[in-house]
Motif scaffolding. Structure first.
Motif, short mmCIF file in Angstrom:
data_model
loop_
_atom_site.label_atom_id
_atom_site.label_comp_id
_atom_site.label_asym_id
_atom_site.label_seq_id
_atom_site.Cartn_x
_atom_site.Cartn_y
_atom_site.Cartn_z
N CYS A 139 -14.08 13.99 -24.10
CA CYS A 139 -14.67 12.85 -24.08
C CYS A 139 -16.09 12.37 -24.17
N GLN B 53 -20.90 23.62 -17.96
CA GLN B 53 -20.69 22.45 -18.88
C GLN B 53 -20.14 20.95 -18.43
N ARG B 54 -20.93 20.49 -18.45
CA ARG B 54 -20.91 19.28 -18.72
C ARG B 54 -19.38 18.95 -18.94
N PRO C 158 -18.95 14.96 -17.54
CA PRO C 158 -19.86 13.62 -17.23
C PRO C 158 -18.01 12.88 -16.32
N VAL C 159 -17.11 12.95 -16.75
CA VAL C 159 -15.77 12.18 -16.01
C VAL C 159 -15.52 12.41 -15.32
N GLY D 196 -10.49 19.91 -15.88
CA GLY D 196 -10.67 18.66 -16.53
C GLY D 196 -9.15 18.29 -16.53
N CYS E 232 -8.93 21.78 -21.14
CA CYS E 232 -10.32 20.79 -22.22
C CYS E 232 -9.92 21.52 -22.25
N ILE F 225 -8.26 11.98 -21.88
CA ILE F 225 -8.46 11.12 -20.53
C ILE F 225 -9.68 10.65 -21.26
S1 SF4 Z 1 -16.06 15.94 -20.25
FE1 SF4 Z 1 -14.17 16.39 -18.82
S2 SF4 Z 1 -12.08 15.62 -18.86
FE2 SF4 Z 1 -13.49 14.90 -20.43
S3 SF4 Z 1 -13.09 16.40 -22.17
FE3 SF4 Z 1 -14.73 17.04 -20.85
S4 SF4 Z 1 -14.25 18.71 -19.42
FE4 SF4 Z 1 -12.46 17.77 -20.17
#
Ligand code: SF4
Ligand SMILES: Cc1ncc(C[n+]2csc(CCOP(=O)(O)OP(=O)(O)O)c2C)c(N)n1
Ligand SMILES: Cc1ncc(C[n+]2csc(CCOP(=O)(O)OP(=O)(O)O)c2C)c(N)n1
Ligand code: SF4
Ligand SMILES: [Mg+2]
Ligand SMILES: [Mg+2]
Lengths: 623, 320, 623, 320
Positions: free
Chosen positions: B30, B212-213, B215-216, B138, B64, C49
């Motif tokens: 993302c 680690q971010r 954001p979703v 994630g 992810c 996602i």
């Molecule tokens: S923002 Fe979150 S859901 Fe999107 S790829 Fe990164 S870890 Fe995965």
């Protein structure tokens, strides 16, 4: 007096654990093998690590079957047994190890034990044994040893070896030399003390057991080819070394572990390494990592370990990673019977992974094949880019047999690590459409970079969820098995090319089945046998062979419903594992006879079962 | 740093590698995902070290973050959930010449991978382990991870996560043979670069927890940290992670910490649980711990002749 | 003008992810269900996602199939599609989702996008779509929305809902009410803004799309019985609640997890608990612990999770622990196709564990059965003291359908925890010799103390390695399946009782197979179908049914070798999974047609395949 | 202590339990095996507490020590290798009324069971965990365990174990929610008794590492400790394990340690690795950590009517 010539004998030595019966039997087996007899030895192991002395459950010892023919299995009831105390015999009797007329040479020291309770137990047991039809000789073995050494607990075994060597007319010098070999590295005094015991035992048998003087002529047609004597797990270890694999990644589990113990000792000498992982999952993952990196690895385990490896095995299939998995089968399901034999992992090896996960499955029929199939497995794994499961079992693992010493050749070894430049035009899975085969890049090869993945992928190993890609890659993985099958020849038929009954077997029942078939054939029955080494893909030509017999059945050491049991119908009967496979592939009404007794199938048990089927067959055809 | 390593220049033509040579498929994380930053930093570290792409292997589990190998132009092994570490150890076991990296997530490493985690640290094989800790699952869409803050609402705990978050550093430091334990945030590129570089240079298993971010799914967690950087504690020391001028100004709180001091490392690590003070930097390093790959790779160059001779010798002992 | 009456239509709404196409489709489906249409909806989910906007791989949306009949599957190509941008249609086209004549209602905002690149892409796409035979209407949807709201990205979906409600002559008030329900709990302003968009869309269709005005009459014979609309995973969750189980022990995995998400929300209300374990092994072990302690538990997972549970599943079989395992099958092997459908776990469920591990296996054919089979599974698990695997798949998991609201009864619930005194005369496994069934003590029952073990054990659960004990306990565990089979009735035949071709199916292909069969029958073919819910034990009477057809074949979503592919012979062909089982049990030459396309089987694909087999059959019989 | 617990006396006839009521099958461990001592102590603790045998469940994995349930007359669950803890957690999850014990070995808990170990400590469910640490694999006959001393010759490492032994206490203490960590030797019956008693009384997961004799395979390890008890360090404190008069004389070395002091607990635990000083006693206790069983068992007594009503309510939301 000349010895009586006999064709074979089954000899047991049974004692409390720690009394050296096993070493005695092994040495006796080695001497016999050197005298070119056929030999099969198998240890009798108590369930506990330190069982109490003089108890049935503590029976520890060894069975040695020796004869003028090539011996392939543990045989039926024993002919002669040496017992260090009377109690340990109870469990052997319960296991059906003896028959009417079995000669029992029993140490009589317990008759005069300070404890009257022990005296009584002894007297009672001897009576019961005689009632049972055993021919019991109460012998002052302990006393006789005392004349040679102070503590006969250590050394009685070599005295007994002497007795046996005389009874079976073994070369006395060879016996003494074998003791020297067995104790090689020990102090001279120890060796000579044991040799003295041996001599005393030899003389003891001359003096007290002259009625038992046998000769077993050498195996016919057996030339001078060099032989080795090992159990199946050691043979697996030797196979790993000879195959050029460099890594065994394992986690301890009975009855597989001793193969790794052996390798831990000798593998470093040929540059190999045994990794004891934290569990079976890590063990196979570690092996997959090494194989991916170009060094095809091996993992050795048993039932519960196989269960844990399921997911990683699926990854290896999906990513087409060469890998050798040795499964020393034990009794299941679950923790089951850890030290006992079963052929219960065929269907789980074949079908255990979710999704379609074709792989090669081989089964060793003999101890020599524990060696040769491991060597073959590494080659197949690399040529067909696939995991290869080698099924052995607790019977092969602990059985000891002389087998032809293999010639080691350079082409048994893995080729050197290829680090040449890869042609980037060639995808990581350059499946040949016809055969499914492909060559693969190895890390370190410039321009070969690709990402192995357990996700559905294209031939360039890119993740893809497209219908056509998934259909293709799945086909290619399946196709390889058909390709491999096309290189195989139909199995050899033991016995006539057609007849009433065909017995199909796999794995360690090989010798026992053929022996049973031979006996039935001698009595005029039209029975034949085939024995499969390739279970996936199956060996070709089966349907054709089956068509030449009135009835086909498998004999296996795993569970099948008894067709005559309550509730069981033709519709719901659960078949033995190979029978299940054969029914799918041939649609022949393959019957089965199988039991989960936990012990190796005795030839006479098989013979009975086959006779039963023959009888039904004959009555059905009105004969 | 930009030169060709001597041993390579001997066998192969001189090659000069640019970032392109390390970049694989286009990253499909993302936008705003912290994984991008780690990927870019890793590309740069390999480029700076001028490692031939065919000599590096990126091993991962599932998640992810575990997609990372696909975004590298090196070799890669995108394995199974929780199994990145034993797979990576296997790769290294007989190929000491390969440069091994591991990409794993907080679920992949601390939940399903907890057993391998404990044991890989014990083996201390020479590899760089990046734990992408977004404190959430994630890939499978917002389930609780062992490092999710207590009370965080997730799809498996709609009323909020029920356990205090697991502290990965106190566990790792407690494992005998831990040799390199560092922590960093993904949103400070220079510090991230220096941390990964130090990790890569370390001989042994370098364990780097990267906050680690994501954001979703859990935007708030890292945003709060970005907004209130006083919850972060920068560890400084001459043997620690070099802090570029200017970077320290982004961390109002800092503490001098000698990475050879285990007792202090434990105390600092524990403060994350007890006081919500999140250390950033090198918690612990000990370069004297033996690496298991030195043992496991012994004999990897044995000649065929020697192998055959050794097998013959083994057979001899059973000859009759 | 009156609407044209049609029997059914397949409608798609496709957009970038986050534009609310799915909510639009779900609401449309609910309205249609309330109007007593048959409905099946399935989401179109991108692999990532947060996929980039306006890309084929980012296609996100929903398919709604609605008709005057009971609808059981996703259907063939779509009839009408609303697209928020043109790019997302590419991937649907690639997936074969449309046909010549499919109506495309396309938002034309991209034609005037500031970026000329986008403009060009748009124009090119429209051309290509038309070349492809699609009937494309370029509509100013975005512009029209702008008249109602400031940012149509939020709300365009309700505008489209309005359009669809007019096109399919849905009750306008019902539409407005459904919006109120959908946004229940939200601010009044939000609700009315969405209702305004709905109205605008409705009017827009009247004004601009008057040529498309259809009516789909209610399902015939459908009374007033109460219905619910859910997907299969929600139905599983409801089944868990209705069964009285109190514990779901799980680890997240696609596509199973949403069942647990749902339960995490609602389970506490009936005293239940969802345990998210550290991995799948711990999840099933935790469930086994709870079941042992008297609270039969459930674990929900998918392929890789099943692989990890292998060893513990063997323990549950061995120790006869009731347990419900729901396996939402996805594409395999290994990580495979995580979001896609496959029926690939039948053989691994059946044969996955080393040793003999019989257990009950059920497969849900419909969403309603996702509910009812879970309820049944708990009962069978307790009555037969066994793990029960319920197989569903990604198709059922995400498909949405109205189904008859179940009547909840007390006897669906687990009986109260029995803590009465146990009769110590009764062993822990008091196997009934005939049926294999037994009752079991629960911790807390005085005098019932026993030690569960995965080792071979006597009926008192004492460890035993004796041959006879192991043979008996293994038989008893197998016998239970035969006993269960004796209570089942043969499957119902869909179509004639005899004929040319019998199709056998299992799982989510139910509706598609029957639809294909119906079509073929309408064209005069003698085709029938049966669909199995019990896979272990198999439903009775199969051989008899098979004997009445010239040919029997299975249709499955898993891999089988194409008999015409290179290297594949009759001898080595690998069959689809149910076909494999049926061949073993019936020895009928059960053929199969199966693919691993990763998507639900379309009825017309099945029809083609069956037609092919019928043709061969007819040409063979000289017709 | 000898009285009947009040809540039991309400529902059932008054019963008085003797040691016999807790003794199962005859123990089949080797003579001299430390497991016998632990078994006898456990029998006594249950007898002293007068717990009804049907209310206790002994859960184990696979190994010599995991045979313990068979030697109890209570309920038992002899599970799978490495899975004792999740099985036990499951038993407790919906049956808070049951008294749950776990018997596990060093291989069972620290090797194959390492993942469950980390997470069971996190859950902190109310149960007593006995780790029989003989520093070897007993049942499978002498393979290296994670706690085998380095260089110990075993069947898998004939040249000696290759890794420094894993320190179970530093790991356990590092796991968030650790609430009771004690260590004891099997050959001091009074101290063993007091330690297990305290563990059993603790609310939460009591983790007791028992240094256990395996005379058959590693006689030397514990013999050396018995002969030179100065390597043992007795921890004393009013909140620690009560030390009976006379017992302290057997421990020449002792140290006052407050079990609420985590930093000191970590230091003492680490000394076992760095200085070979083996602590005996209570390393750490915190009785305020929530127990997961309180959460997981919520609603375990819900009536059928309420269950049906709740399911109806759930169905309502999907009604059309
Ligand atoms: S923002 Fe979150 S859901 Fe999107 S790829 Fe990164 S870890 Fe995965
Ligand atoms: C054996 C198995 N169990 C479960 C899954 C499903 N799964 C995939 S990724 C994942 C967790 C991802 O979380 P994390 O490791 O934190 O990585 P992130 O996606 O957050 O980077 C899960 C549970 C799987 N692929 N395999
Ligand atoms: C999955 C699985 N792997 C391996 C084994 C074999 N096994 C049984 S006990 C054991 C180790 C025993 O060591 P430990 O846990 O220290 O217990 P101890 O016997 O020393 O008391 C092993 C490897 C098994 N039963 N199951
Ligand atoms: S082998 Fe060791 S641990 Fe096992 S019973 Fe014997 S002495 Fe005890
Ligand atoms: Mg994460
Ligand atoms: Mg141990």
């Amino acid at each position: 007096m000349n010895p009586t010539t006999i064709q074979e004998h089954i000899v047991e030595i049974v004692s409390d654990s720690g009394e050296g019966a096993q070493k005695c039997g092994q040495t006796f087996g080695n001497i016999s093998a050197k005298m070119r007899n056929g030999v099969w030895t198998v240890e009798i192991i108590p369930a506990e690590i330190q069982p109490p002395a003089r108890t049935p459950s503590g029976a520890s010892g060894i069975r040695v079957r020796l004869g003028s023919k090539y011996i392939t299995n543990v045989g039926n009831e024993g002919d002669l047994v040496v017992a260090f105390n009377e109690q340990v015999l109870y469990s052997r009797i319960a296991n059906g190890a003896y028959k009417k007329g079995t000669i029992v040479l029993l140490d009589n020291r317990w008759a005069t034990d300070p404890s009257t309770k022990i005296q009584q137990l002894y007297v009672k047991a001897v009576e019961e044994f005689r009632d049972h039809g055993l021919i019991v000789h109460e012998l002052s073995i302990h006393e006789a040893c005392l004349k040679v050494v102070k503590d006969p607990r250590k050394g009685k075994n070599m005295f007994v070896l002497g007795m046996l060597c005389r009874i079976y007319n073994r070369d006395r010098e060879m016996g003494r030399n074998e003791i020297a070999l067995t104790f090689a590295g020990k102090k001279e005094a120890i060796i000579s003390s044991n040799q003295n015991l041996f001599d005393a035992g030899y003389q003891f048998a001359i003096d007290q057991l002259s009625e038992y003087f046998f000769d077993i002529p050498p195996q016919q047609g057996m030339g001078d080819q060099p032989m080795v004597v090992t159990n199946g797990n050691t043979a697996v270890g030797l196979g790993v070394m000879a195959s050029g694999m460099e890594l065994v990644s394992m986690y301890p589990i009975t009855p597989a572990t001793s193969a790794s113990h052996y390798l831990a000792d000798v593998f470093p000498a040929c540059g190999g390494f045994v990794h004891q992982a934290e569990d079976e999952i890590a063990a196979i993952a570690f092996a997959i990592g090494a194989s991916y990196a170009g060094k095809t690895a091996c993992t050795i385990t048993s039932g519960p370990g196989m269960a844990l490896k399921t997911e990683n095995l699926g990854l290896a299939v999906m990513a087409e990673i060469p890998l050798v998995i040795v499964d020393v089968q034990r009794g299941g399901p679950s923790t089951g019977l850890p030290t006992k034999i079963e052929q219960g992992d065929l269907l789980s090896s074949l079908y255990g992974m979710p999704g379609d996960a074709p792989k090669v499955i081989l089964a060793a029929a003999t101890i020599a094949e524990c060696f040769s199939l491991v060597v073959l497995a590494r080659k197949l794994a690399e040529a067909f880019r696939t995991p290869v499961i080698v099924l052995t079992d607790a019977n092969l693992a602990t059985g000891v047999q002389p087998w032809e010493r293999p010639e080691l050749t350079r082409d048994m070894l893995a080729p050197p690590l290829d680090q040449s430049e890869w042609n980037p035009q060639i995808p990581a899975y350059d499946w040949d459409k016809k055969t499914g085969l492909s060559q693969r890049p190895i890390p370190g090869m410039p321009n070969g970079e690709y990402v192995l993945t357990g996700l559905s992928h294209t031939k360039r190993s890119k993740v893809s969820y497209e219908a056509a890609e998934n259909q293709q890659s799945t086909s290619m993985r399946s196709r390889k098995l058909a390709t491999l099958q096309s290189t195989l020849t139909p199995p050899k038929i033991h016995g006539g090319e057609d007849g009433d009954l065909l017995v199909v077997g796999w794995g360690s029942t090989f010798g026992a089945i053929e022996e049973a078939v031979d006996n039935l054939r001698e009595r005029g029955n039209k029975v034949s046998a085939i024995h499969l080494r390739f279970l996936s893909p199956l060996e070709p030509g089966l349907k054709d062979i089956f068509s030449r017999f009135n009835k086909v059945m498998t004999v296996e050491v795993n569970y099948s419903d008894d067709p005559n049991a309550p509730m069981i119908t033709a519709e719901n009967r659960r078949y033995a594992q190979l029978a299940t496979l054969l029914r799918v592939q041939t649609l022949v009404d393959v019957d089965c006879w199988s039991v989960v007794y936990g012990h190796p199938l005795q030839p006479d048990l098989i013979e009975q079962a086959l006779q039963g089927h023959l009888d039904t067959l004959n009555s059905a055809t009105g004969e | 740093m930009f030169g060709i390593k001597a041993d390579w220049s001997l066998d192969i033509q001189e090659r000069y590698f640019t970032l392109d040579d390390y970049e694989g498929n286009e990253a499909r994380w993302c936008s705003g995902c912290g994984d991008h930053a780690v990927l870019a930093t890793t590309h740069r570290i390999l480029r700076d070290a001028q490692l031939p792409p065919e000599k590096s292997v990126f091993v991962s589990g599932i998640g992810c973050s575990s997609r990372m190998p696909h975004y590298m132009a090196t070799y890669g092994l995108h394995g199974l959930h929780g199994r990145a570490l034993p797979l990576a150890c296997g790769v290294k076991s007989r190929r000491p010449d390969l440069d091994v990296w591991v990409a794993t997530g907080d679920g992949d490493c601390f939940s399903i991978g907890a057993g391998p985690w404990v044991h890989a640290i014990r083996y201390n094989m020479n590899m760089t382990v990046l734990v992408f800790d977004n404190q959430i699952y994630g890939l499978t869409k917002k389930q609780t991870s062992p490092t999710s803050p207590i009370n965080l609402p997730t799809n498996t705990h709609p009323e909020g996560a029920s356990l205090d978050m697991l502290n990965p550093n106190t566990v790792t430091l407690g494992i005998t043979n831990a040799s390199f334990v560092a922590q960093v945030v993904d949103w400070n590129p220079p510090l991230l670069h220096e941390t990964l570089k130090a990790a890569h240079a370390h001989k042994g298993t370098s364990f780097v927890r990267i906050i680690q971010r994501c954001p979703v799914f859990v935007d708030g967690i890292t945003k709060a940290l970005q907004e209130d950087s006083s919850r972060l504690l920068l560890l400084t020391h001459e043997n620690g992670i070099p802090v570029a001028p200017g970077v320290d100004r982004l961390f109002p709180e800092s503490r001098e910490h000698d990475p050879s001091n285990m007792a202090e490392a434990l105390e600092i690590a524990r403060d994350e649980t007890t006081k919500d003070i999140i250390p950033v930097g090198l918690l612990y390093q000990n370069s004297d711990i033996p690496c298991y790959d030195e043992l496991s790779s012994q004999g990897h160059n044995t000649t065929d002749a020697k192998k055959i001779a050794a097998t013959h010798a083994a057979l001899d002992t059973f000859a009759i």
